[in-house]
Design an enzyme around this catalytic site. Structure first.
Site, mmCIF file in Angstrom:
data_model
loop_
_atom_site.group_PDB
_atom_site.id
_atom_site.type_symbol
_atom_site.label_atom_id
_atom_site.label_comp_id
_atom_site.label_asym_id
_atom_site.label_seq_id
_atom_site.Cartn_x
_atom_site.Cartn_y
_atom_site.Cartn_z
ATOM 1 N N ASP A 260 0.858 -1.174 0.000
ATOM 2 C CA ASP A 260 0.000 0.000 0.000
ATOM 3 C C ASP A 260 0.901 1.232 0.000
ATOM 4 O O ASP A 260 2.117 1.126 0.073
ATOM 5 C CB ASP A 260 -0.962 -0.006 1.195
ATOM 6 C CG ASP A 260 -0.228 0.061 2.524
ATOM 7 O OD1 ASP A 260 1.018 0.040 2.503
ATOM 8 O OD2 ASP A 260 -0.881 0.140 3.568
ATOM 9 N N LYS A 261 0.293 2.393 -0.080
ATOM 10 C CA LYS A 261 1.108 3.602 -0.208
ATOM 11 C C LYS A 261 1.702 4.025 1.131
ATOM 12 O O LYS A 261 2.756 4.661 1.169
ATOM 13 C CB LYS A 261 0.290 4.754 -0.787
ATOM 14 C CG LYS A 261 -0.866 5.240 0.064
ATOM 15 C CD LYS A 261 -1.618 6.353 -0.638
ATOM 16 C CE LYS A 261 -2.838 6.801 0.169
ATOM 17 N NZ LYS A 261 -2.491 7.320 1.494
ATOM 18 N N GLU B 237 -7.467 11.140 12.973
ATOM 19 C CA GLU B 237 -8.130 11.802 14.091
ATOM 20 C C GLU B 237 -7.174 12.715 14.844
ATOM 21 O O GLU B 237 -7.533 13.835 15.226
ATOM 22 C CB GLU B 237 -8.721 10.759 15.040
ATOM 23 C CG GLU B 237 -9.961 10.062 14.499
ATOM 24 C CD GLU B 237 -10.750 9.365 15.598
ATOM 25 O OE1 GLU B 237 -10.112 8.901 16.567
ATOM 26 O OE2 GLU B 237 -11.981 9.306 15.487
ATOM 27 N N LYS C 58 -19.066 10.934 11.493
ATOM 28 C CA LYS C 58 -18.124 11.321 10.435
ATOM 29 C C LYS C 58 -17.657 10.066 9.708
ATOM 30 O O LYS C 58 -17.513 8.995 10.324
ATOM 31 C CB LYS C 58 -16.928 12.090 11.000
ATOM 32 C CG LYS C 58 -16.022 11.286 11.902
ATOM 33 C CD LYS C 58 -14.888 12.146 12.426
ATOM 34 C CE LYS C 58 -13.967 11.342 13.334
ATOM 35 N NZ LYS C 58 -12.902 12.156 13.937
#
Length: 708
Positions: free
Chosen positions: A436-437, A519, A583
């Site tokens: 993944d990045k 967060e 959210k």
């Protein structure tokens, strides 16, 4: 291969194309399947590979569970002990397993065949022990090598099994070996300690029973993760208080899912408190930045999640071994052909010269004996030194790995260590690299870069001087701008809706610890703008603006999951107003909004602008609840939270009941900072392509959004 930024890279090999099609097919057929990943562990001797169970457990099925009394260890031996073994062999399996592994090599089978032929009287033109002695010598050398490497594994196991840990007995801390730990023991761990068994966190030296752990041995991530102790036991700060705890814990049976844990703790007359993975300390992780913790052992030894994910050392065939086997078959075929031709030629010559060679007795049996004689004569076509040479080369190459300066990590003084001489050819079996990045292209360092509130964009990553900056949010509130009320609401949302834990330093500044860097970035960002998150207790959160504290009662937290793609909190302010704050990803927030809301189109456009420059986005929405609505829902939510079977599904269903009719208040944009030396990662990828390796970057979280 196609990356998310639209850059396309044409694969160099048809094998890559076939592999890509297979992956596409699998992804389309198993969007909800368990995601697993196989990674090498260089920091833990307990295992060489862990197959990470990152998916969901089958909670929909009724699974067996355990019931353990707090402080009463499993003296009856109902559960596994805490002793582990990572060795490849033991006393009884060494000879059969070693011989099986050695005689999978066709060269050894051939030389054993020749050795047997040489024992037939009148057939062998050479001595009876010409081949068998070198073969036995080679097998003995190989056996010694395997023994030395396996003894190292068992030595490391012994070191681990004999490590010491403090266990509570008769209200006193007693030093006990790891191997003697039992389910139900109450243990004390200090800063820098490795977790000896899967442990339920009861209390710690930090406020609210917080503990920080490093899970590099489990998932390769070096950033610290937060674990929160059980709120009912957070005040048990001494051995006497711990010993006075009376209750029991019900939890699921051992399983391999690292990020899944379901249980309920019952203390005294309390109706039961649900437990999740945030209260669990896994074996193999390391306690950091926490003076001490108290915990209850729930899974031990081979039943711990780390060991259940272990892959036993397989009997693998390297590419070199497969190629060697094929070549030996070809050489053996050539040897048989030559033996047949020479045997036939010899037979024809003797037939023509039968009178002159009357002393030769020729028949069919003589022909077969001659054939076997020629097989023995030509056996040097396959050199017996081949295996010795290969083993010697692998042994020397292991030292080259240890000496490689490019594999030395200077920051922690950690060189590469090849624990087995077969490591080089095992690495040579790798065909596909998945990445993944995060940690490859980015540093997993987040920064709050922009937001959209009431149709207006505020960004710090634009060059246009006329654009509104993030600091203008604070100015507009001070200037009593028409958007001031919306901005206040937006900022309070960010300061309250999260699971971040504040830590106040001696100089009065706050440092925020979070399991999610997103967060932490948002809370730190709004702190710079004047809305400071200052305190969290199990029941309240406190924020400060313009020197004034505002405290909210924290009623519920509905955690983020990969299925939900959102998290929510329910809070009540001092006026008695109950709010649901939610959210998450735009795809799940928009479908839960009240219909015909103004400004939604503008926010969608702003989100696209943020995404085009590589920013991570979150949508914020809320809903005001009446007391009756909340009480009715909370009863269902508590029942779902305490369920042992299908808890996640029941919690998700309960959340769906309340996360509806939301009002959109804005969206945020966060930057995941790039690596300082991107060119190094690019050159590494190019090198992999030149070597014929397929490199797949998958810069997404969810399986069904992977783009290849």
């Amino acid at each position: 291969m196609e990356f998310l930024d639209g850059v396309k890279l044409k694969p160099r090999h048809s094998r890559f194309e076939r592999f890509r099609r297979r992956v596409r097919k699998l992804l389309s057929q198993s969007k909800a399947a368990t995601a697993t990943e196989t990674i090498p562990l260089f920091d833990s001797h307990e295992q060489q590979q862990v197959k990470l169970g990152k998916g969901k457990s089958t909670n929909s099925l009724s699974r067996p569970h355990r019931d353990v009394v707090i402080g009463e260890p499993d003296v009856q031996g109902r559960f596994a002990g805490n002793q582990i073994s990572t060795g490849k062999y033991n006393f009884f399996t060494f000879i059969p397993r070693f011989l099986f592994e050695q005689f999978r090599k066709y060269a050894n089978i051939f030389f054993l065949f020749i050795s047997c032929l040489q024992q037939i009287p009148g057939v062998s033109p050479t001595g009876r022990y010409t081949t068998v002695v070198p073969l036995v010598f080679i097998l003995i050398l190989s056996a010694l090598k395997e023994l030395v490497e396996d003894i190292k594994r068992h030595t490391e196991d012994s070191k681990v099994n004999n490590s010491k840990v403090l266990v509570l007995k008769n209200k006193q801390w007693v030093t006990v070996k790891w191997r003697d730990l039992k389910v139900g023991d109450m243990i004390k761990l200090t800063d820098g300690s490795l977790i000896p068994a899967d442990t339920l966190l009861l209390s710690s030296s930090e406020p609210q029973a917080i503990a920080y752990i490093q899970t590099a041995n489990l998932d390769g991530e070096t950033n610290l993760k937060i674990r929160k102790g059980v709120s009912l036991t957070a005040n048990a700060l001494t051995a006497a208080q711990l010993a006075d705890l009376k209750g029991h814990v019900e939890y699921e049976a051992p399983n391999r899912y690292l990020y899944d844990f379901i249980g309920t703790i019952y203390l005294g007359d309390h109706p039961g408190l649900p437990l999740g993975p945030s209260e669990l300390l896994l074996r193999g992780s390391k306690l950091q930045n926490t003076s001490w913790v108290f915990g209850l052992v729930i899974y031990t030894g081979e039943e711990s999640k780390l060991r259940l994910n272990s892959v036993k050392t397989p009997l693998k065939r390297s590419h070199v071994e497969k190629l060697t086997n094929i070549q030996i078959l070809l050489l053996f075929g050539t040897l048989l052909l030559l033996s047949i031709l020479t045997s036939v030629a010899n037979f024809l010559w003797n037939s023509k010269n039968e009178k002159g060679t009357w002393y030769f007795e020729w028949d069919v049996s003589s022909f077969m004996l001659q054939f076997l004689t020629y097989v023995i004569l030509y056996n040097n076509l396959i050199p017996i030194s081949l295996q010795v040479t290969l083993e010697f080369v692998k042994f020397v190459q292991a030292f080259y790995i240890n000496w490689d300066e490019d594999m030395y990590y200077k920051e922690i003084d950690c060189p590469a260590v090849a624990r087995t001489s077969n490591l080089n050819e095992e690495l040579g079996q790798i065909k596909h690299l998945f990445s993944d990045k995060t940690g490859t292209l980015t540093r997993n360092v987040m920064e709050f870069k922009g937001c959209t509130v009431n149709g207006t964009v505020y960004r710090d990553d634009v060059s246009n001087d006329d654009s509104l900056r993030l600091r203008d949010l604070k100015d507009r509130v001070g200037e009593k701008h028409e958007d001031a009320k919306k901005i206040q609401e937006f900022m309070k949302f960010l300061a309250v809706c999260h699971t971040v834990v504040p830590e106040r330093k001696d100089n009065g500044e706050y440092v925020y610890q979070a399991s999610s860097p997103d967060e932490a970035a948002l809370v730190s960002g709004v702190q710079k703008l004047g809305w400071q998150f200052t305190e969290r207790t199990p029941d309240t959160v406190t924020i400060k603006q313009n020197g004034k504290d505002e405290t909210y009662d924290l009623l519920n937290v509905i955690d983020f999951t990969s299925d939900r793609k959102r998290m929510s909190v329910i809070v009540k302010d001092r006026k008695g107003v109950i709010k649901l704050m939610c959210k998450g990803a735009d795809s799940v927030i928009f479908e839960r909004l009240k219909p015909n809301q103004p400004g939604v189109r503008e926010i969608e456009s702003h989100l696209q602008d943020f995404a085009q420059v590589g920013l991570r986005t979150l949508c914020l929405a809320q809903r005001v609840l009446t007391s009756s609505e909340y009480e009715e829902w909370n009863t269902k939510f508590h029942e779902a939270s305490c369920a042992l079977n299908n808890r996640e599904g029941l919690v998700s269903e309960a959340a769906e009941l309340i996360e509806q009719e939301l009002t959109l208040i804005g969206a945020t944009a966060i930057e995941d900072k790039l690596q300082e030396v991107i060119s190094l990662h690019y050159s590494s990828s190019v090198t992999c392509f030149k070597l014929g390796l397929s490199v797949l970057f998958i810069p997404v979280i969810f399986m069904h959004t992977v783009i290849l």
